[in-house]
Design an enzyme around this catalytic site. Structure first.
Site, short mmCIF file in Angstrom:
data_model
loop_
_atom_site.label_atom_id
_atom_site.label_comp_id
_atom_site.label_asym_id
_atom_site.label_seq_id
_atom_site.Cartn_x
_atom_site.Cartn_y
_atom_site.Cartn_z
N SER A 172 51.49 25.75 57.71
CA SER A 172 50.18 25.69 58.35
C SER A 172 49.11 26.23 57.39
CB SER A 172 50.22 26.43 59.68
OG SER A 172 49.11 26.12 60.47
N ASP A 265 51.47 16.37 65.53
CA ASP A 265 50.73 17.52 65.04
C ASP A 265 49.32 17.05 64.67
OD1 ASP A 265 49.69 19.70 63.65
OD2 ASP A 265 51.36 19.85 62.23
N HIS A 295 53.45 20.78 65.75
CA HIS A 295 53.18 21.86 64.81
C HIS A 295 54.07 23.06 65.14
CE1 HIS A 295 50.41 23.51 61.80
NE2 HIS A 295 50.46 24.66 62.47
#
Length: 326
Positions: A172, A265, A295
């Protein structure tokens, strides 16, 4: 560059989810957790710290787990944690945790880092880089780069590791930091074996089709992304490649990449776009796209079999880059 992935995939978003992922999201919705964007940063950090490893397997035992500090550019000693499956001069991955540049730390990603070390056979050094809003952009970038330089210089040797076989990675926001560090390394002539980019952010704004398709109800909601970014960076700085590496002038000569993405995501389109740009620049890319997942799935090993598969794929890429034989 080809169209974004979800420009050419006309679907109803929820039909893409695997049954296990859909069931997990339903349980999360029924828990009615307060969203991060409704909290203060301190409250969000506490909530994330409490929940971050709930869906992960027990922390793996390793031959070496060591807390230490890493000096950064302004002299601040930052907490870090070394994970190694054996003693000796192992290659090392500098790992940057996710959390939108605002939350997360050594404890939230301890299990994942242990798995990467155990599965790859190399060492992992997790860095507790400074968080926003107390430390806004580009502090996290500067901390990452200082730590990588330290590892390449005296750090690895001081830890008994091989500083000539370095990799950088993260998930991320940490994936963003890793991609940026790989560009910095190319610019300064620091050789890296691999950049491991797990569901990274790479664009300046939340304007891809996947951001619209998965805006709500897929774990990483638009409101939370906006909250993270508003705490981290001023709007007029968002086209800086150190925040949005897709805006870098060129990517020629950066380290080979392993890019791990989740289909459901908001960040998947920009992850694919970045992998495309790397390939167009002649950079070797291993792209792992996990269908029907959201995610942060790589940290959900108790509930999703694909989490372990993705961890193994990342570890295999590290082993190959480091030329570690089974």
């Amino acid at each position: 560059m080809r169209p974004f992935f979800h420009d050419v995939l006309p679907v109803t978003a929820t039909t893409l989810l695997t049954p296990a992922m859909a069931g997990l999201l339903d349980r999360i919705r029924r828990a009615q957790r307060v969203p991060f964007h409704a909290m203060t940063p301190a409250e969000a950090r506490a909530a994330y710290d409490k929940a971050a490893e709930v869906l992960e397997p027990p922390r793996a035992r390793l031959a070496r787990v060591q807390d230490l500090t890493v000096p950064v550019a302004d002299g601040t000693p930052l907490p870090a944690r070394l994970y190694a499956p054996s003693h000796g001069q192992l290659p090392v991955l500098l790992y940057l945790h996710g959390g939108g540049f605002v939350i997360g730390g050594l404890e939230t990603h301890d299990s994942l880092c242990r798995q990467l070390a155990l599965r790859s056979g190399g060492a992992v050094l997790a860095l507790d880089y400074r968080l926003a809003p107390e430390h806004r952009f580009p502090t996290a970038v500067d901390d990452t780069w200082a730590a990588l330089q330290w590892l390449a210089g005296p750090g690895a040797a001081a830890l008994g590791l091989n500083g000539t076989r370095l990799a950088v990675g993260g998930d991320s926001a940490g994936g963003t930091l890793a991609a940026v560090a790989a560009i910095h390394a190319r610019n300064t002539g620091l050789p890296l074996a691999l950049q491991l980019l797990i569901t990274p952010g790479t664009t300046a704004h939340q304007d891809t089709p996947s951001h619209r398709l998965f805006a709500n109800g897929f774990l990483l909601d638009t409101a939370n992304v906006s909250w993270f970014f508003d705490h981290y960076i001023d709007h007029h700085h968002r086209t800086d490649w150190r925040f949005a590496p897709l805006h870098a002038d060129d990517l020629d000569g950066v380290a080979p990449a392993c890019v791990v993405l989740a289909e459901c995501d908001p960040l998947v389109d920009e992850g694919i776009a970045y992998a495309d740009r790397l390939r167009m620049a002649g950079v070797p890319v291993a792209l792992e796209l996990y269908r029907g997942l959201t995610h942060d799935f790589i940290k959900m090993g108790r509930a999703l079999k694909e989490a372990a598969q993705a961890q193994q794929a990342a570890a295999d890429a590290l082993r190959a880059a480091w030329t570690i034989t089974p």
